[in-house]
Design a protein around this motif. Structure first.
Motif, PDB file in Angstrom:
ATOM      1  N   ASN A  95      28.379 -15.601  11.553  1.00  0.00           N
ATOM      2  CA  ASN A  95      27.354 -14.970  10.707  1.00  0.00           C
ATOM      3  C   ASN A  95      25.995 -14.898  11.390  1.00  0.00           C
ATOM      4  OD1 ASN A  95      29.085 -14.373   8.611  1.00  0.00           O
ATOM      5  ND2 ASN A  95      28.646 -16.255   7.476  1.00  0.00           N
ATOM      6  N   LEU A  96      25.727 -15.800  12.324  1.00  0.00           N
ATOM      7  CA  LEU A  96      24.487 -15.689  13.095  1.00  0.00           C
ATOM      8  C   LEU A  96      24.441 -14.364  13.850  1.00  0.00           C
ATOM      9  CD1 LEU A  96      24.167 -19.294  14.588  1.00  0.00           C
ATOM     10  CD2 LEU A  96      22.730 -18.275  12.816  1.00  0.00           C
ATOM     11  N   VAL A  97      25.603 -13.932  14.334  1.00  0.00           N
ATOM     12  CA  VAL A  97      25.677 -12.644  15.034  1.00  0.00           C
ATOM     13  C   VAL A  97      25.633 -11.493  14.040  1.00  0.00           C
ATOM     14  CG1 VAL A  97      27.079 -11.189  16.548  1.00  0.00           C
ATOM     15  CG2 VAL A  97      26.978 -13.667  16.940  1.00  0.00           C
ATOM     16  N   LEU A  98      26.471 -11.557  13.011  1.00  0.00           N
ATOM     17  CA  LEU A  98      26.554 -10.450  12.057  1.00  0.00           C
ATOM     18  C   LEU A  98      25.223 -10.194  11.352  1.00  0.00           C
ATOM     19  CD1 LEU A  98      30.013 -11.206  10.372  1.00  0.00           C
ATOM     20  CD2 LEU A  98      29.523  -9.759  12.368  1.00  0.00           C
ATOM     21  N   LEU A  99      24.543 -11.258  10.976  1.00  0.00           N
ATOM     22  CA  LEU A  99      23.279 -11.118  10.241  1.00  0.00           C
ATOM     23  C   LEU A  99      22.075 -11.018  11.170  1.00  0.00           C
ATOM     24  CD1 LEU A  99      23.994 -13.734   7.423  1.00  0.00           C
ATOM     25  CD2 LEU A  99      24.151 -11.240   7.260  1.00  0.00           C
ATOM     26  N   ASP A 102      20.205  -7.143  13.670  1.00  0.00           N
ATOM     27  CA  ASP A 102      19.009  -6.322  13.471  1.00  0.00           C
ATOM     28  C   ASP A 102      17.731  -7.003  13.959  1.00  0.00           C
ATOM     29  OD1 ASP A 102      20.497  -4.297  12.349  1.00  0.00           O
ATOM     30  OD2 ASP A 102      20.118  -4.923  10.281  1.00  0.00           O
ATOM     31  N   TYR A 103      17.819  -8.278  14.284  1.00  0.00           N
ATOM     32  CA  TYR A 103      16.633  -9.028  14.700  1.00  0.00           C
ATOM     33  C   TYR A 103      16.592  -9.289  16.204  1.00  0.00           C
ATOM     34  CZ  TYR A 103      16.208  -9.753   9.700  1.00  0.00           C
ATOM     35  OH  TYR A 103      16.099  -9.547   8.341  1.00  0.00           O
ATOM     36  N   ILE A 104      17.618  -8.817  16.916  1.00  0.00           N
ATOM     37  CA  ILE A 104      17.675  -8.980  18.363  1.00  0.00           C
ATOM     38  C   ILE A 104      17.105  -7.730  19.028  1.00  0.00           C
ATOM     39  CG2 ILE A 104      19.260  -9.003  20.327  1.00  0.00           C
ATOM     40  CD1 ILE A 104      19.196 -11.669  19.364  1.00  0.00           C
ATOM     41  N   ASN A 105      16.207  -7.938  19.964  1.00  0.00           N
ATOM     42  CA  ASN A 105      15.642  -6.813  20.708  1.00  0.00           C
ATOM     43  C   ASN A 105      16.702  -6.173  21.599  1.00  0.00           C
ATOM     44  OD1 ASN A 105      12.972  -7.036  19.717  1.00  0.00           O
ATOM     45  ND2 ASN A 105      12.541  -8.702  21.149  1.00  0.00           N
ATOM     46  N   SER A 141      35.741  -9.993  21.634  1.00  0.00           N
ATOM     47  CA  SER A 141      35.918  -8.685  21.006  1.00  0.00           C
ATOM     48  C   SER A 141      34.579  -8.060  20.603  1.00  0.00           C
ATOM     49  CB  SER A 141      36.818  -8.819  19.771  1.00  0.00           C
ATOM     50  OG  SER A 141      37.033  -7.561  19.178  1.00  0.00           O
ATOM     51  N   ALA A 142      33.721  -8.850  19.963  1.00  0.00           N
ATOM     52  CA  ALA A 142      32.442  -8.321  19.490  1.00  0.00           C
ATOM     53  C   ALA A 142      31.576  -7.812  20.630  1.00  0.00           C
ATOM     54  CB  ALA A 142      31.698  -9.394  18.701  1.00  0.00           C
ATOM     55  N   ALA A 143      31.678  -8.459  21.784  1.00  0.00           N
ATOM     56  CA  ALA A 143      30.855  -8.056  22.934  1.00  0.00           C
ATOM     57  C   ALA A 143      31.156  -6.620  23.365  1.00  0.00           C
ATOM     58  CB  ALA A 143      31.088  -9.011  24.099  1.00  0.00           C
ATOM     59  N   ARG A 151      24.174  -8.546  24.432  1.00  0.00           N
ATOM     60  CA  ARG A 151      25.264  -9.315  25.031  1.00  0.00           C
ATOM     61  C   ARG A 151      25.639 -10.485  24.115  1.00  0.00           C
ATOM     62  NH1 ARG A 151      23.901 -12.075  28.899  1.00  0.00           N
ATOM     63  NH2 ARG A 151      21.637 -11.974  28.604  1.00  0.00           N
ATOM     64  N   ILE A 152      26.927 -10.867  24.136  1.00  0.00           N
ATOM     65  CA  ILE A 152      27.420 -11.969  23.313  1.00  0.00           C
ATOM     66  C   ILE A 152      28.339 -12.833  24.168  1.00  0.00           C
ATOM     67  CG2 ILE A 152      28.544 -12.631  21.156  1.00  0.00           C
ATOM     68  CD1 ILE A 152      28.155  -9.757  20.170  1.00  0.00           C
TER      69      ILE A 152
END
Length: 202
Positions: A95-99, A102-105, A141-143, A151-152
């Motif tokens: 959820n840190l990634v999903l939410l 929008d806050y990551i440059n 997968s998300a990356a 990047r993830i």
């Protein structure tokens, strides 16, 4: 190296403290944890994660050194006890990634934490291993779908040299690694170019 604004979740723990020490001389570190940090967050609650991001605003990197997991003999793990792991170590980090997207440059990064027991089982570690493996798969997968050059990655450490004697007893024959070495993997993830990686410090 460009100066970055980095949100570090789990900043007050052993790993979080080591990551902060490694990165704070070159970057701004915003510390997040349940209590006594720049911003408070409970990663088991999506609303708390949203409030954290709203409070902090845009960042260049999000690092997770957080996530609780249940440890216990398989025959005593109930669905309720397993939910502790799912809600925190697994869903909390995902959820840190999903939410946080929008806050990551543009060109920013997420780095999550897994652990060696997803690859090398230990007694009483089934629940934690489940979450670690799931987080690793999610990252890979998300990356491939992350927009705007985001990047993830994940970091998978073995037991720390600085861990308690009681904890080390659950890792017989494992070679402990210094926290400073694990922190370098987070530095690689933040400052490097790789994505979809599981940095295994074994």
């Amino acid at each position: 190296m460009n100066y970055m604004r980095i949100l570090l979740i789990g900043a007050t723990g052993l790993l979080g403290t080591a990551i902060k020490k490694e990165l704070e001389t070159e970057h701004e570190i915003i510390q997040a944890a349940r209590h006594n940090t720049d911003v408070e967050v409970d990663i088991t609650k999506p609303i708390s994660i949203k409030e954290m991001f709203e409070s902090v605003g845009k960042v260049d990197a999000v690092l997770s050194a957080a996530g609780d997991a249940h440890f216990g003999p398989l025959e005593k793990i109930t669905p309720e006890l397993n939910e502790v792991t799912i809600e925190s170590k697994l869903k909390g980090q995902v959820n840190l990634v999903l939410l946080g997207m929008d806050y990551i440059n543009d060109g920013g990064s997420f780095t999550l934490t897994t652990g060696i027991i997803m690859d090398e089982p230990i007694y009483q570690g089934a629940s934690s291993a489940m979450a670690n493996g799931a987080v690793k798969a999610f990252v890979k997968s998300a990356a491939t779908e992350a927009p705007r050059g985001i990047r993830i990655n994940s970091v998978s450490p073995t037991v720390f040299q600085e861990s308690s004697k009681d904890l080390k007893m659950f890792f017989p024959g494992f070679e402990p690694t210094p926290l400073s070495k694990v922190a370098l993997a987070f530095k690689k993830s933040v400052e490097g170019i790789q994505t979809g990686q599981s940095y295994e410090i074994y």
